[in-house]
Each structure stands twice: as C-alpha cells, then as structure tokens.
Write a protein that holds these residues in place. Structure first.
Motif, PDB file in Angstrom:
ATOM      1  N   ALA A 568      30.931  38.554  36.566  1.00  0.00           N
ATOM      2  CA  ALA A 568      31.016  39.122  37.662  1.00  0.00           C
ATOM      3  C   ALA A 568      31.887  40.399  36.915  1.00  0.00           C
ATOM      4  O   ALA A 568      31.535  41.856  36.911  1.00  0.00           O
ATOM      5  CB  ALA A 568      32.822  39.004  38.820  1.00  0.00           C
ATOM      6  N   VAL A 569      32.392  40.441  35.461  1.00  0.00           N
ATOM      7  CA  VAL A 569      32.726  41.275  35.099  1.00  0.00           C
ATOM      8  C   VAL A 569      31.505  42.149  34.181  1.00  0.00           C
ATOM      9  O   VAL A 569      31.057  43.477  33.359  1.00  0.00           O
ATOM     10  CB  VAL A 569      33.628  40.924  33.684  1.00  0.00           C
ATOM     11  CG1 VAL A 569      33.866  41.901  32.887  1.00  0.00           C
ATOM     12  CG2 VAL A 569      35.531  40.805  34.290  1.00  0.00           C
ATOM     13  N   ILE A 570      30.399  41.084  33.240  1.00  0.00           N
ATOM     14  CA  ILE A 570      29.201  41.377  33.177  1.00  0.00           C
ATOM     15  C   ILE A 570      28.892  42.328  33.606  1.00  0.00           C
ATOM     16  O   ILE A 570      28.201  43.802  33.501  1.00  0.00           O
ATOM     17  CB  ILE A 570      28.971  40.398  32.104  1.00  0.00           C
ATOM     18  CG1 ILE A 570      29.381  39.648  31.200  1.00  0.00           C
ATOM     19  CG2 ILE A 570      27.386  41.019  31.799  1.00  0.00           C
ATOM     20  CD1 ILE A 570      28.810  38.751  30.364  1.00  0.00           C
ATOM     21  N   GLY A 571      28.378  41.676  34.956  1.00  0.00           N
ATOM     22  CA  GLY A 571      27.436  42.984  35.767  1.00  0.00           C
ATOM     23  C   GLY A 571      28.273  43.757  36.927  1.00  0.00           C
ATOM     24  O   GLY A 571      27.604  44.033  37.528  1.00  0.00           O
ATOM     25  N   ALA A 572      29.101  43.857  37.489  1.00  0.00           N
ATOM     26  CA  ALA A 572      30.194  44.082  38.115  1.00  0.00           C
ATOM     27  C   ALA A 572      29.755  46.707  37.839  1.00  0.00           C
ATOM     28  O   ALA A 572      29.828  46.554  36.317  1.00  0.00           O
ATOM     29  CB  ALA A 572      31.647  44.267  37.979  1.00  0.00           C
ATOM     30  N   PRO A 573      29.698  46.837  38.598  1.00  0.00           N
ATOM     31  CA  PRO A 573      29.132  48.431  37.816  1.00  0.00           C
ATOM     32  C   PRO A 573      30.424  49.267  38.105  1.00  0.00           C
ATOM     33  O   PRO A 573      29.699  50.124  36.529  1.00  0.00           O
ATOM     34  CB  PRO A 573      28.729  48.838  39.852  1.00  0.00           C
ATOM     35  CG  PRO A 573      28.280  47.586  40.539  1.00  0.00           C
ATOM     36  CD  PRO A 573      29.129  46.317  39.985  1.00  0.00           C
ATOM     37  N   GLY A 574      30.975  49.185  37.959  1.00  0.00           N
ATOM     38  CA  GLY A 574      32.410  49.854  37.886  1.00  0.00           C
ATOM     39  C   GLY A 574      32.838  48.666  36.385  1.00  0.00           C
ATOM     40  O   GLY A 574      33.697  49.827  35.282  1.00  0.00           O
ATOM     41  N   LEU A 575      32.617  48.000  35.884  1.00  0.00           N
ATOM     42  CA  LEU A 575      32.547  47.244  34.276  1.00  0.00           C
ATOM     43  C   LEU A 575      31.924  47.496  33.600  1.00  0.00           C
ATOM     44  O   LEU A 575      31.088  48.476  32.799  1.00  0.00           O
ATOM     45  CB  LEU A 575      33.239  45.757  34.584  1.00  0.00           C
ATOM     46  CG  LEU A 575      34.796  46.382  35.953  1.00  0.00           C
ATOM     47  CD1 LEU A 575      35.391  44.613  36.082  1.00  0.00           C
ATOM     48  CD2 LEU A 575      35.532  46.941  35.094  1.00  0.00           C
ATOM     49  N   GLY A 576      31.203  45.815  33.897  1.00  0.00           N
ATOM     50  CA  GLY A 576      30.436  45.578  32.328  1.00  0.00           C
ATOM     51  C   GLY A 576      29.252  46.629  32.639  1.00  0.00           C
ATOM     52  O   GLY A 576      27.957  46.856  31.608  1.00  0.00           O
ATOM     53  N   ARG A 577      28.511  46.461  34.276  1.00  0.00           N
ATOM     54  CA  ARG A 577      27.160  47.581  34.505  1.00  0.00           C
ATOM     55  C   ARG A 577      25.582  47.007  33.631  1.00  0.00           C
ATOM     56  O   ARG A 577      24.650  47.478  33.250  1.00  0.00           O
ATOM     57  CB  ARG A 577      27.267  49.325  34.036  1.00  0.00           C
ATOM     58  CG  ARG A 577      28.381  49.532  34.575  1.00  0.00           C
ATOM     59  CD  ARG A 577      28.214  50.835  34.465  1.00  0.00           C
ATOM     60  NE  ARG A 577      29.446  51.959  35.304  1.00  0.00           N
ATOM     61  CZ  ARG A 577      29.226  52.754  36.067  1.00  0.00           C
ATOM     62  NH1 ARG A 577      27.703  54.008  35.358  1.00  0.00           N
ATOM     63  NH2 ARG A 577      29.581  53.348  36.658  1.00  0.00           N
TER      64      ARG A 577
END
Length: 791
Positions: A568-577
């Motif tokens: 989730a952290v890797i892929g979230a647009p506001g985080l890892g993207r």
C-alpha cells in the motif's frame, strides 16, 4: 481475538491507501479563476536562478517578487536539451528532440594550408608549425549545431516540425511537435526557434522579428493572437562551445551584457502586456542549455490569473514544489485559454503549492535546489562504480580468507572478524546514501566533499551500531540491524515526503526528471529485499511463540499483513507512487507467505499470485484515474493512455530504457559480481552449502529451521526483483542495487566463526555416538561428552 486482529489489519491497510490517495488533493491549493485572454511565454535559453539579482536584473526580480516561482526541469528526449529541443518540447507538451547528433558535431581541425596572400607560407592555424595540436573548430559541438540552425536554418518551420516529429527520440515519447499551435490555431512568434512550438499545418503564425521597440507597437503584436511566444537568445551569444563542457556555457563579461539586454526586453514586454485589455498570463522560463553548458535547473516564473500571489510552482507531473517541467507550460497555456489538452501531452497544468519565503531567501533556496540536482546528476555514475568495486573487492577478499575457487582458506579468526566488519560496512553503504541527506550538503561551499563525508559518516555510524549493540551476540543480529534500518529509513522517508530520496545517490534528481517524489526503481530494489527478509524474521519469531498447531497460520498471516501495508505504501499515489513496485512486491510477499506456511507452490498458485499483483496495480491505477486529471500521478495517467491508445508508447520506451541500462550502466556490472558470489557461496562444496550428511549446525552456525527461513526470504526476493526488473525502466539496475545489500550480508554469514558440525559419528551437541569411527587413527572414548584423539 484472531478475527478482530485481522479486521484491525485490514482497516490499517485501508486507511493507508486512503491517506495516500487523498494526500495530493489535500495539499493542492485552490487558486481561483485561471482564465486569461492571452498567454505570453518568454523562453530564455540558459537562464538560471544564479543569474537573477535586484541589481543586474531588476525587471526580472520585480516580476518574480509578486509571482509564483520554481525550478524548471528542461529535460527533453535527449540527455542535454538545446534550444530547438526546448522549443519543440514546449510546443509538444511532451519530450521531443530536434533531429541531429546527440552532442552536436565532433570538433574538427581548422585548415593548416598556407593562405594565398601569405608569402611567408604561414598557415591558417597559428599552431600549425610549432609542434602543437592544431586549433579545433568547436562551433557546432554540444548545442552549437542547434543554435546555428535556429539562427539561419529555419526558413521552413513546418518542415522542421515534421522532421522533429519523425525523430526516433521524439517518437519514443509519443510527442507531437506543434500540438500547442494546433490547439490554439493562432500564435505570434518572435525568434526563429520559437516557431517550432506552433508551426503545424493550419496554424496562423504571425512573425514579430525583431520585437517592436515601443510598448504601443509591441502591444499591437501581442494582441493579434491569444498565444504569444518570444525567444530571447542573448545568452547563446554570450559564449561559444568548447571541446569540453562548462557549468553554464557563457563567459562572465558577455553574460552580464546578455542578462542586461534580456532584462530590458522583459520589462518592455511586461509594460506592453499590462496596457492591453483583459488578462494576460505571463510565463518566463529558461528552456534549454546554451553552448557547452551542462544540464541544470532553470528559472520558472508565472504571473497572471491563478498565479497572482507569491508561492511555489508545482504540477501533477512532478507532485513536488518547487519543481515544474518544461512539458507543463503548454498544458498551462491551454488551460488559461479554456482549451482542451491533447492526449499526446504528458505535461500537467501548473499550480501554486503553499507560500514561499521572501524572494531573496526563495532564490537562495532555488540555487541550493539546483546545486543538489547538478551534484547528483554529475556524480551518480561514479558512485555506481564505487558500489561495484566495493562488492567485487569484498567477494575477492572472502575467497581469499574463506577459501574457494580451488584454494584453501588463508585466514584465521582475526581475518574472519575483519572480513565480517567490512561486510557490514559494505551492506550499510546503500542506505547511508539516503541518511546523508539529513546533512544539508548542498548549502555548503563544498557540496561534493561534504556529501562524501556525510555518506561515509552515516556508513560508519550504522556499522558501529550493528557491530557494537547488544544484538551482536545473536547469530543474525548485525545484518538484521542493517536490514531493519534500511527498511525503516525508506518507509519513514516516503511517509514524510521523500526528502532523502531526492538527490540521494541511489535516488533521483530533477534534472533527469524521471521522478520527483515517491520510490525510485533503485530504492525499490533495497526496499523489497529488506522488507521481505525482515518480514520473514518477524513472522517466524511470532510463529514459533504460538505453538505448532497455530504456527503456520500466524506465520503466513503476519507476512501477508506486513506485505499488504508495504505494498500500500509503495503504490499509493500520495506516497510511493511506484507502478512497477506493486507488481514486483506483492508476488514476493505472497510467495514468502506460502513458503513459510509450508503451502505447496504450484504453477496454478504462482499464476494466481501474479494475477493478484496485476489486480492490485489495476485497482490503484483506476483509483488514481478517478481523481481530477490535474491531480493524477503516473498510475492514473497510464490508465488514460490505455484508453487513448498511447500506452504502447510508454511500454516500448520502458523496454528501450531497460536495454540501454543493460548495455551502458555501471550498475550492470554488479550482476557478474553477484553471480560470482552466488557460485562461490552456494555451489556444491561452497561456503554456504551444507555438506551432505551434516545436520546441525549449518552454514554460518544457523540451525536447519533458520536456514529454511533464509532460503525462503531469498527465493521471494529473487521473484520480486525479477518481476521488478521486467516491468520497470531501470531494468537490471534494480536487482543490481539489491545485490549491493545482499552480497555483503551473505559474505558476513559465510565468515561466521567455525562451529563443530555433527558428522557421521556425532550427535547434535558434538558428543560421539556409538558406531564405526571415521578412520583407524581415531579412538573415541566417551566420558562426560569428551572425545580423545589417538595421537
């Protein structure tokens, strides 16, 4: 209780996704009405924030004082953006390249034949007869060829635009040169180079060469069309290309004169635009390098509707203030004029993000931003070689000390201790490059030495923590500390804005403009390996505490839970993207859960794992695509490209980038080093290979259970890195970066102190058992566990 824990875990994952998804929308500032009656874009090749000050450039200073400002990445389709590349990219709203050699034409010797009217027979080159090298003509080297073409060779701009569109570099990005002109339909242009931004079929182009010298006449020219482009090229005449490269491509005295002329024309344009009826959006941007100048960040100033207050510039294409890209200017102009953006434009309209400090302080900040970007851009290749050399030397030292490749061990206990310390230091080096970002080295007078010192200091500090802490007594204590610090640093950094990633030696810079926030591909290599191995350790420890009947469920569940949060952290647009990171990480975690829970891995189950990764990525991408177009990250824009038929261009460009890195990146040499290490460590008879018939302890003093966990973690890491290399444009550089962490840790394990292993005639604690002895010279007498050898 177990169901409640699972619900809490699922809620945590959902909240992480929601926060990451909404973060950009919350951060974006509302700027009110952005509609303008006309747009005036002034392109100044070579203009950087080092050039502006209230004395030498008062008009530019006054304009910037009340406007939104930022650092412009002028990256086009080539490694260096020259003037025609810049204007073609601006007009396409996408990266383009003027057809021609990447670095201009090579320097050629000037003629050395005697001149016809020289009876003494002297040559045209003053150095022809003195034994020195002949004088070289470098006028067409670097950006000189494009500058000459802009001056004399654009008599047919439409034909030039067509040739630019057909260039492989332009086609690689799916750019359509002249798309800005096609969308507007009418443009007033001053400066031949600027015609490349609008000279498409059916576009009315009014030429204003030279610029009128009075405000009234200039106002009439600006009012003829809603779009106005002005190219101020004085800095290109403030220097000449040389054999090598320079910082800005200009000579100090000529540069001062050029800046004064540019500033005067900016003032005249502002006065003329201010007297026109309606609203004018004024954009001033440094759009290219000049002469033999090296790539750097440039001036970006926007004033007018939507940008009437001081602030930092940003866009959805960067997701980070104060950065914008040259490709963002065309979408900004079209939005101001109320026109739709063509699908071929990858840029996004500019926005104001937060308040900036007073101009003098803001300019210093932008100068530091440029320093950080240029230092990273110019030194990252050297650091890649350092990583390769350090790992190769460590493997060579391991072979020498521990034996292998047909030679016996040559080192004793002390040599092993030294080798282990060096291995931990080498494993700590990758994350030390991020921790060095805690030191503001770009604001010092010697940024490169300070950065090197910061990296070395962080490496030594982490090495000391790993080797001297209370965990040093545990068999896997020091390497787990390095892995945990690596994972914790990378997670904390992305949750706080990716400040360490930007301009970190294994991160990215705004000059290359591959990414401005979130996880870069090289970082994913470190993140995936550290996350999988730490997850395996935590899950196994918890599983062993709950008893055999629940161990499998707890172990697998912990891995899945940690994996979902990490993905989730890797892929979230506001985080890892990280689009490809989700595809690579999720299968690794699912495979690890299966291996640790002793679930049989079959082809069907492995296919289901890969399908789950694709579904997760698709879900994140669609969620991002559902946001407003100007707030989408590259995940949502890829969905839009699929719908508009542009996706294949992205896929083919990434494939080409993969191939380029395989053939040209220093990091590609890390793979042979890792291969040699693997053969040495795990081949039959290798240092980490358990001999046949031996049970406890195994390599590195590990138990059979711990070895199984390690192998599961490495297997899952291999799957994650393989998929990541296949779907990301960094290709082999991704697993190569992970190898810079893994290879030293495996050498550390191989160099563990020698322990008595159980052989044919021993039990687990080393006590001899009854049965045949190993040889006739050995007599075994058991007395309280002792063994006596027959001398």
């Amino acid at each position: 209780m177990r169901a409640a824990a699972q619900r809490r875990g699922a809620l945590l994952v959902l909240l992480t996704l929601l926060i990451g998804w909404l973060a950009p929308a919350v951060a974006a500032s509302a700027a009110g009405d952005r509609t303008a009656d006309r747009v005036l874009i002034v392109g100044v090749p070579g203009l950087t924030w080092q050039d502006l000050n209230p004395t030498a450039t008062p008009e530019l200073w006054n304009l910037a004082n009340g406007a939104a400002i930022g650092a412009v990445s002028v990256r086009a389709a080539g490694s260096t953006t020259c003037v025609l590349d810049g204007w073609a990219t601006l007009g396409a709203g996408n990266r383009a390249r003027y057809p021609g050699p990447e670095e201009g034409l090579p320097p050629v010797p000037l003629p050395t034949v005697p001149l016809p009217d020289d009876p003494a027979g002297s040559s045209a080159s003053p150095s022809a007869n003195d034994g020195q090298q002949p004088v070289l003509d470098t006028s067409l080297s670097h950006c000189g060829l494009e500058e000459r073409a802009a001056d004399v060779g654009l008599d047919d701009p439409q034909a030039t635009v067509a040739r630019t569109a057909a260039d492989p570099g332009t086609a690689r990005f799916g750019a359509e040169p002249g798309a800005l002109g096609t969308a507007v339909g009418c443009a007033t242009v001053s400066g031949r180079a600027a015609t490349l931004a609008v000279a498409a079929t059916g576009v009315k182009v009014n030429r204003a060469d030279p610029l009128p010298s009075t405000a009234a006449a200039l106002g009439d020219a600006l009012d003829a069309c809603p779009l106005n482009l002005v190219s101020l090229d004085e800095l290109t005449d403030a220097g000449t290309p040389g054999v090598g490269v320079t910082d800005d491509g200009t000579e100090p005295r000529l540069q001062a004169e050029a800046l004064a002329a540019i500033d005067k024309q900016i003032g005249l344009l502002r006065t003329a635009a201010g007297k026109l009826p309606g609203k004018t959006l004024l954009v001033v941007a440094g759009i290219a390098e000049v002469n033999d100048g090296r790539p750097q960040l440039h001036v970006g100033i926007v004033s007018g509707p939507g940008f009437s207050s001081p602030g930092w510039l940003t866009s959805a294409s960067t997701g980070r203030a104060p950065f914008l890209q040259l490709i963002d200017l065309a979408p900004t102009a079209l939005e101001a004029l109320g026109l739709d953006r063509p699908p071929s434009m990858n840029g996004q309209p500019l926005r104001i993000s937060g308040e900036r400090p007073p101009l003098a302080e803001a300019v210093v900040d932008l100068q530091h931003v440029n320093t950080a970007g240029t230092v990273h851009h110019r030194n990252v290749g050297t650091f890649f070689w350092v990583l390769v050399i350090v790992s190769a030397a460590l493997v060579a030292g391991g072979v020498l000390v521990l034996g292998g490749a047909g030679r016996p061990p040559a080192g004793g206990a002390r040599a092993r201790r030294v080798l282990r310390a060096l291995a931990i230091a080498a494993a700590a080096l990758p994350i030390a490059t991020y921790l060095a970002g805690l030191v503001p080295w770009e604001a010092t007078g010697a940024p490169v030495p300070v950065m090197v010192a910061a990296v070395a200091g962080a490496d030594l500090a982490l090495t000391g923590i790993a080797l001297l802490g209370p965990w040093r007594r545990r068999r896997l204590g020091p390497p787990l500390v390095v892995l945990a610090v690596t994972l914790g640093t990378l997670l904390a950094d992305v949750l706080t804005g990716s400040t360490l990633e930007l301009n970190g030696l294994l991160g990215y810079d705004a000059i290359v403009a591959g990414r401005f926030t979130g996880y870069g591909n090289l970082t994913f290599g470190l993140l995936s390996v550290s996350a999988l191995l730490v997850s395996a350790t935590v899950a196994t420890a918890l599983g062993r505490r709950v008893g055999p009947e629940r161990s499998r469920r707890v172990t697998g569940g912990v891995v899945v839970l940690i994996g979902l949060v990490t993905v989730a952290v890797i892929g979230a647009p506001g985080l890892g993207r990280d689009f490809g990171g989700v595809l690579g990480a999720l299968p690794g975690f699912l495979l690890l859960a299966m291996l640790l829970a002793h679930v049989r891995v079959t082809v069907i189950r492995l296919a289901a794992v890969l399908a789950a990764a694709v579904l997760a990525v698709g879900t994140l991408a669609v969620m991002d695509w559902l946001r407003p177009p100007d707030e989408r990250s590259h995940l949502g824009r890829f969905v839009e490209q699929v719908l508009t038929g542009e996706a294949w261009t992205v896929v083919s460009r990434k494939a080409q980038a993969n191939l380029d890195i395989l053939l040209g990146s220093p990091l590609a040499w890390m793979l042979p080093v890792a291969l040699v290490a693997a053969v040495w460590l795990v081949r039959p008879g290798g240092v980490l290979r358990t001999p046949r018939g031996v049970t406890e302890p195994g390599p590195g003093g590990l138990s059979t259970g711990d070895l199984a966990v390690l192998r599961s973690g490495l297997t899952a890491s291999a799957l994650s890195l393989t998929i990541g290399a296949a779907v990301n444009d960094s290709g082999v550089a991704l697993p190569a970066t992970a190898a810079a962490l893994l290879v030293p840790l495996l050498v550390w394990l191989a160099a563990a102190p020698r322990r008595r292993a159980t052989g044919k005639g021993e039990v687990a604690d080393g006590t001899a058992r009854s049965g045949p002895v190993d040889g006739p010279d050995r007599v075994t007498v058991v007395s309280r566990g002792s063994t006596v050898w027959n001398a």
